[in-house]
Every structure is written in C-alpha cells, then in structure tokens.
Design an enzyme around this catalytic site. Structure first.
Site, PDB file in Angstrom:
ATOM      1  N   SER A  20       0.837  -1.212   0.000  1.00 46.37           N
ATOM      2  CA  SER A  20       0.000   0.000   0.000  1.00 46.37           C
ATOM      3  C   SER A  20       0.865   1.253   0.000  1.00 46.37           C
ATOM      4  O   SER A  20       1.753   1.408   0.835  1.00 46.37           O
ATOM      5  CB  SER A  20      -0.911   0.029   1.232  1.00 46.37           C
TER       6      SER A  20
ATOM      7  N   GLU B 116      -1.812  -4.592  13.796  1.00 45.94           N
ATOM      8  CA  GLU B 116      -2.624  -4.119  12.663  1.00 45.94           C
ATOM      9  C   GLU B 116      -4.056  -4.638  12.786  1.00 45.94           C
ATOM     10  O   GLU B 116      -4.992  -4.040  12.288  1.00 45.94           O
ATOM     11  CB  GLU B 116      -1.986  -4.625  11.356  1.00 45.94           C
TER      12      GLU B 116
END
Ligand SMILES: Cc1cc2nc3c(=O)[nH]c(=O)nc-3n(C[C@H](O)[C@H](O)[C@H](O)COP(=O)(O)OP(=O)(O)OC[C@H]3O[C@@H](n4cnc5c(N)ncnc54)[C@H](O)[C@@H]3O)c2cc1C
Length: 380
Positions: free
Chosen positions: A159, A242
């Site tokens: 990302s 995360e």
C-alpha cells in the site's frame, strides 16, 4: 462530543488527556483535502499536524520520540480521532511496535523519532504474488555476502509504496531452514538502486496498491531489523497490532453509525421492514460484543500481555461488525443520499469489503483461532 465507549475510567489523567486533545482539535481541526490531493499526501499533512500537537506515539518511550505514556493513553486518542471521524495516524502504530520489539537500540533511536514525526514514511512489503495468506512461502531471497545482502524478488499489494521512503521488507535469508525460521526483515530505502515501484490502478480509480520489483538490491547487514530468522515473529507482531480495533480508532467510528441507525429506525418507525429492524439490532449486538472484547484486550495489554494469536479474534470481530454495519446502512439510507451528502459513507461501505482481506483474510483468522487459540488439531 459524548463520552466514548472506551472511557472506562482508568487512570485519573485519562479524562484530562481527552479534554486536552479535544481543545487542541478545536484549535487545529482536520485540514481540508485539496482538490486532486492524493489520500496519502493528505494523511501525511494530518500526521504532521497531529505530531506537532504531541498526539503521535503516546505509548512510545520519550527517548524514541514518543510521550512515554501508557497503551491506554494511545487507545484513548485513537478513540477520540474515530469519534470525530478523523483519520488515525497511518501505519505508525503497528510498524512502530515491530521496531520497538525487534530493532537494535541504535535502530530504535535512529528510525523511530523520524517515523513518529512523519519525516520518514514507511510501507509494508510482506505479500507477494504467490505468498499472501501463505506468507511463509515467500520467494523473495536475500543472499548474504559478508556485511551486506543482495535482495531479489517481487512484492505485491504494497500500500502506497509510491509515497513512501522506507519499506519494512521481508525476505528469505536461509533456504535450508524451516520456513518460519528462514525469513528476515529489513528497513529498505525505496530509492536504492535496483528497486522499482509500480503503482496499480484499481477499478475504483485508486492507486493504493503497488508492485515492488527488487533486482539485486544491495542491503547492508545493519539495515536488517532483528536477528537473521526473526522476520516471521516480527511479521506476526506487526499484524497483531494491525488487527487490533483499539489501535485504529474504528470502535468509536462504528459507534457513531450504530447510533445513527438506531435514531433513523426510531424516526422512521413503521416504515422500515421488520427484517431490516432486526439487522439493525444485530449490528448493535455485534458492536457491543466488540466493545466488551476491546475493553478486555485493553486490560490485558495494560497488564503487560503481548499481542498474540488472540488478535485474530479482534480482527474477525472488527471485520464482521464493520461489514454488517455498512451493509445495513446501505439498505437503510436512500440511494440518492448515499451518492450525495453521504458519499463518504458509501466509500466506507466499499472499503469495508477489503476488511476481510487486508491484515490476513477472515478464513486465515479462523484457522489461527482454531489452531493457536483453541489448540484444535490440524485437518487435511
Ligand atoms: C486494502 C488492502 C491493503 C493491503 N496492503 C498491504 C500492504 O501494505 N503490504 C502487504 O504486504 N500486503 C498488503 N495487502 C495484502 C494482504 O495482506 C493479502 O491480500 C492477504 O494476506 C491475502 O493474500 P492474497 O491476496 O495473496 O490471497 P490468497 O492467500 O491467495 O488467498 C485467496 C483466498 O484463499 C483463502 N485461503 C488461502 N489459504 C487458506 C487456508 N489455508 N485456509 C482457508 N482459506 C484459505 C483466502 O482466505 C482467500 O479467500 C493488502 C490487501 C488489501 C486488500
């Protein structure tokens, strides 16, 4: 702003911190995204603004650029950000925890202050074309030559690599050891010779994802994070954070939507079919379960328990809550509203579809819960 669900009255100074943050936020509101400004550039401006106010890395020790407060202080600020619909600090939490746990003292002192300040923007180079869920099957190789390695391979779904300066990269350093002990982690500068970053444009028009081509890239031994073979536990630590709803400020954001659904159902009494009302009820139950679970996880973290496989429960609860909420919202709010004033809600619905994939898919979370939390035997 009302009290948020994680306000469960722990240290006396927590309330004060929340008040200080709200006062700061009213003087330094979320900036406007400029026309055509890429999302990560906008988020980076926001990150800098938060940092300048002292709102980044609250639970990171002062000598590494943080404020040396507790995990609960960090959670409270993430919660405040979600409650006012402001984005959190992109990717800092979980990458910072990986560096804190595995980096050498020299690396922590050098890398963490710059990461927290937003001077260095990081991306996460774990997944590959043939290794997503099966991360241990990665084929990017780092071959050692004395004091350096040459890295060869390809990463995928990285990302916003095109907006990043450094990549937390995983590569195999030992082809003979078992998969989980043969992977190492590196802090790779993306301007290094041999690195090619190629953004991929999705059907939505977004260019979040990138391919990363690594063509005999020279990486110093000093750029390795942790010992050789520490890449697997480092990756598991990273994804544990995360996967945690507490760190992302999602809970308070979901709370706002649950409340909005409840209000709408009351206002439109008799108008919404029973099936839809029971879906709203189900959203409320999912949300309450998530909040109760988050409280327990906060208490565990405060007592010094490290994030482990139980974080798969966090991720799964977060995903099911989020997806059901946005699916229900889509049915409750009229289509023209979703295209107009609620365009953001529609965008969040679309992105919620990715929640069961990023940070490890829902199927993989269930496998982890079955094997590592419940200790069930492996099937075929
Ligand atoms: C929005 C988003 C952002 C991302 N950002 C990053 C990033 O910054 N860095 C990065 O490294 N990666 C990133 N990823 C990649 C993400 O981690 C992977 O997509 C994910 O781990 C799944 O891997 P895969 O896509 O290769 O799917 P696969 O592993 O090929 O899986 C395909 C399907 O098979 C199922 N499956 C696979 N193995 C099993 C099994 N053993 N049991 C049951 N079912 C199984 C999966 O659940 C899935 O449904 C991102 C993904 C998304 C969606």
């Amino acid at each position: 702003m009302t009290d948020t669900p994680l306000d469960f009255g722990d240290p006396a100074d927590l309330d004060q911190l929340r008040h200080q943050f709200r006062a700061w936020l009213s003087a330094h509101p979320l900036p406007q995204r400029l026309p055509d400004e890429p999302v990560p550039v906008f988020l980076h401006r926001w990150h800098r603004q938060l940092y300048s106010g002292g709102w980044v890395g609250l639970d990171v020790p002062v000598r590494y650029g943080g404020r040396g407060l507790s995990a609960l202080h960090q959670v409270a600020i993430s919660d405040e950000l979600g409650a006012c619909h402001a984005p959190g600090v992109p990717r800092i939490g979980y990458l910072a925890h990986a560096l804190l746990e595995f980096g050498s003292e020299e690396q922590r002192l050098r890398l963490l202050p710059r990461m927290l300040a937003g001077d260095d923007v990081w991306c996460q180079g774990f997944s590959e074309p043939g290794a997503g869920s099966d991360l241990a099957g990665m084929s990017t190789i780092a071959t050692r030559h004395g004091d350096h390695y040459t890295v060869r391979g390809q990463k995928l779904w990285t990302s916003y690599a095109q907006y990043s300066g450094l990549c937390l990269l995983l590569a195999r350093t030992d082809r003979s050891a078992p998969a989980h002990r043969s992977i190492s982690a590196f802090a790779l500068p993306l301007d290094r010779a041999g690195v090619t970053v190629r953004p991929l444009r999705a059907a939505s028009g977004d260019d979040e994802f990138c391919e990363l081509f690594l063509d005999d890239v020279r990486v110093a031994q000093a750029e390795r994070i942790g010992a050789e073979g520490d890449g697997w536990p480092l990756a598991m630590t990273t994804v544990s954070y995360e996967r945690n709803a507490l760190d992302t400020g999602h809970i308070s954001k979901y709370g706002l939507l649950v409340e909005r659904l409840r209000r709408t159902a009351r206002e439109r009494r008799g108008d919404l079919p029973d099936g839809l009302l029971s879906e709203i009820g189900r959203c409320f139950v999912d949300y309450e379960v998530l909040v109760a679970h988050a409280r327990r996880r906060t208490a565990e973290r405060l007592s010094g328990q490290v994030a482990g496989p139980e974080s798969s429960i966090d991720k799964l609860l977060m995903t099911t809550t989020e997806q059901r909420l946005y699916e229900t919202a889509l049915k409750v709010f009229p289509a023209e509203q979703l295209r107009g004033e609620d365009g953001e809600l529609f965008g969040e619905y679309l992105y919620s579809r990715a929640a069961s994939v990023y940070g490890g898919t829902s199927q993989i979370q269930r496998n982890i819960i079955a094997k590592r939390v419940l200790g069930l035997p492996s099937g075929n």
